[in-house]
Write an enzyme that holds these catalytic residues in place. Structure first.
Site, short mmCIF file in Angstrom:
data_model
loop_
_atom_site.label_atom_id
_atom_site.label_comp_id
_atom_site.label_asym_id
_atom_site.label_seq_id
_atom_site.Cartn_x
_atom_site.Cartn_y
_atom_site.Cartn_z
CD GLU A 33 -2.83 -1.26 2.39
OE1 GLU A 33 -3.16 -0.18 2.93
OE2 GLU A 33 -3.27 -2.34 2.76
CD1 TRP B 251 -10.22 -5.24 8.01
CD2 TRP B 251 -8.52 -6.42 7.16
NE1 TRP B 251 -9.17 -5.12 8.88
CE2 TRP B 251 -8.11 -5.83 8.38
CE3 TRP B 251 -7.61 -7.20 6.46
CZ2 TRP B 251 -6.83 -6.01 8.90
CZ3 TRP B 251 -6.34 -7.37 6.98
CH2 TRP B 251 -5.96 -6.78 8.19
#
Length: 606
Positions: free
Chosen positions: A381, A587
């Site tokens: 990320e 998630w």
């Protein structure tokens, strides 16, 4: 703990001399010797940082090293780096990584750990030898036996056989382990395990012990299902249904692998991403060694219903995942590396993709847990863009990294990546060659959530996981539909794209407007973090008052939340099927209800 404590503290040093041999040297050979020094760089009262440095002081190359020591009761290691650290009671053992075991004459290597307590090491050994350098280490431990074969399987028993281990002094006996727990010690290379439950999955490994009472590594695992009973069918269909299991969830959240069984979720998923492994110094590394492979689970916490013992070769989440796979053979487990906190190391990894891939393969395929993992997931990320830090490795870096991983792991291993959902013009999808990298991955987990949140403290309020655009959306391109369309336009096949679902909501406080677009004064209060709360809490504490762009929202007093519900998940899954996507991921497990309400919605809708 995700971060090492950097509080300044006085330097306390304890020098411990070591000397020894990796093996027995012939009279004509010079015996390798080494020293090791222990320091305590930091002590912050409730814990400390310890550091060992091993130096080859001999004239021949040292090919491996193992440091052992005792801590007094109340002092222990909580996490470690650059060595594999395990314990048996108060006795601690650190073994070199695959990449730092060889030391040329004069070379040295260091490893460190975080700990609790105030004690200092005692009774130290290097490679089994005395710390004073006056004695030669004993013989090496035995090799791993062959992977057991299973025969004569009945409702309640199975016969196991394996090829013998080797040892320079001779093998004394073998430990037979069922689901990671020792069930027998035998002197032959076969054993019949009895008293089993009909229609049940088990996993067996074997380890050898030599005449010096040293135990070797465990064998490969053999999955066995007893006959009879009722067989629970695996999930149907060809869509991926993947959930993230976080290593730290076993702490404050008290969410264990066993919860996947009790919630019914294990029977409804196809894959698990175990999060996270670290990325540091251009290599894959353990994230939390205690949680990963050392924590002892009690019988009521364990998938098998059997408590971990102090001397079993593998404990922690890895062993629980092994037990889960034995019970649900359809589940594949991937080890995810990086994440928001640990993505800073990918830039260095991208400078030498082959070395990075090799380090990942050595770690994931470590003989202690190689049977646990079926793939590797990269959560960078973000490549050539900014997240917690900014990466400038270039547009080709991500493709090169995935190509190296595929070359290292081979065609039969799962190689996947969690990727940005920024579908804006010139956004994060445009920053890297996701189209080219798609040739090397099985799929992308497109993180189609966290588009909006209380990091914009004054708002405007907006659903954090919009499926489509809507009038007044704060940022064009920040939707699931825009992200998927952009990936397809770059040449990523639709069946290599998974839609992402957050099992949590994001919220603001100081909001007066019910509909999206209102102003706020800050983040809404959350159990673990301001501005974020689990679905299992929000469904009763702040039920939905409306939906927009395929996502629910709710206003309770001055707090405004957006999150997905079983109804909005069904809408998103139907959209994903119509788009030809490969499935869905989420998630993460612990945000769901105790009966797996959201997992059930994903499974039923796909």
């Amino acid at each position: 703990m995700r971060f090492r404590n950097r509080v300044a503290a006085g330097l306390v040093t304890l020098l411990l001399p070591f000397a020894g041999l990796v093996g027995l040297a012939s009279p004509a050979e010079a015996a390798p010797s080494a020293t090791a020094s222990y320091t305590k760089p930091q002590d912050w009262g409730t814990g400390f940082e310890g550091k060992w440095t091993v130096k080859n002081t001999g004239t021949t190359t040292l090919t491996s090293w193992t440091v052992e020591w005792d801590f007094p009761s109340g002092t222990s290691v909580t996490s470690a780096w650059d060595a594999d650290v395990t314990s048996a009671g108060t006795h601690w053992t650190a073994r070199n990584k695959s990449w730092n075991g060889t030391l040329a004459p004069g070379a040295s290597v260091s490893f460190g750990f975080n700990g609790t307590g105030s004690g200092s090491p005692a009774n130290c050994k290097l490679n089994g030898g005395s710390c004073d350098g006056t004695s030669v280490p004993g013989d090496a431990p035995p090799s791993a036996p062959g992977t057991p074969t299973a025969s004569s399987v009945t409702d309640t028993s199975v016969k196991l056989s394996w090829s013998a281990a080797t040892d320079d002094k001779g093998v004394k006996n073998y430990d037979v382990l069922r689901d990671g727990a020792k069930v027998a010690t035998v002197t032959t290379t076969s054993y019949t395990d009895t008293g089993l439950t009909a229609g049940t999955d088990y996993s067996y490994t074997v380890r050898a012990r030599d005449t010096a009472d040293q135990s070797g590594p465990v064998s490969g695992a053999r999955a066995v299902r007893t006959t009879g009973g009722t067989t629970e069918p695996p999930p149907t269909g060809d869509k991926v249904k993947l959930g993230y299991f976080t290593e730290w969830g076993i702490y404050g959240r008290n969410y264990n692998v066993k919860n996947l069984v009790t919630s019914g979720s294990a029977a409804k998923i196809t894959h698990i991403n175990y999060a996270f492994g670290n990325v540091t110094n251009g290599r894959c590394a353990i994230g939390d060694s205690f949680a990963d492979y050392d924590k002892a689970f009690t019988a009521d916490q364990s998938v098998s219903g059997v408590a971990d013992t102090w001397d079993q070769p593998l404990r922690g989440n890895f062993n629980q995942l092994r037990q889960l796979k034995a019970r649900y053979p359809h589940i594949k487990v991937l080890w995810s590396f990086g994440g928001w906190t640990w993505s800073g190391g990918f830039g260095q990894a991208a400078a030498n993709p082959a070395a990075f891939a090799r380090s990942c393969h050595d770690l994931v395929e470590d003989p202690r847990w190689a049977d646990v993992f079926d793939g590797i997931d990269i959560d960078w990320e973000y490549p050539n863009a900014c997240g917690l830090s900014c990466d400038t490795s270039g547009a080709a870096a991500f493709k090169n990294l995935m190509a190296a991983l595929r070359a290292e792991f081979g065609a039969n291993y799962l190689v996947t990546a969690a990727t940005t959902a920024d579908g804006s013009s010139g956004g994060k999808i445009d920053a890297a060659d996701y189209g080219g990298a798609a040739a090397y991955v099985n799929w992308y987990n497109v993180m189609t959530y966290d588009f909006f949140g209380a990091w914009a403290a004054q708002g405007p309020t907006a659903p954090h996981s919009p499926l489509t655009s809507y009038s007044g959306i704060p940022q064009a391109g920040f939707t699931t539909a825009d992200a998927m369309a952009k990936y397809k336009a770059k040449g990523v096949p639709a069946n290599k794209l998974l839609i992402g679902i957050g099992f949590y909501g994001r919220g603001w406080s100081g909001v007066t407007q019910d509909a999206p677009g209102g102003t706020a004064t800050g983040a809404a209060p959350g159990t673990y973090e301001q501005g974020i709360e689990d679905y299992k809490v929000l469904k009763t504490s702040c039920p939905p008052t409306g939906t927009i762009a395929g996502t629910a929202y709710a206003k309770c007093g001055g707090n405004w939340w957006s999150y997905d519900t079983p109804a909005t998940i069904a809408t998103k899954m139907n959209w994903a099927k119509n788009q030809g996507l490969g499935g869905a991921f989420f998630w993460e497990f612990s945000g769901d209800t105790a009966n797996g309400e959201l997992v059930n919605a994903i499974s039923n809708s796909l």
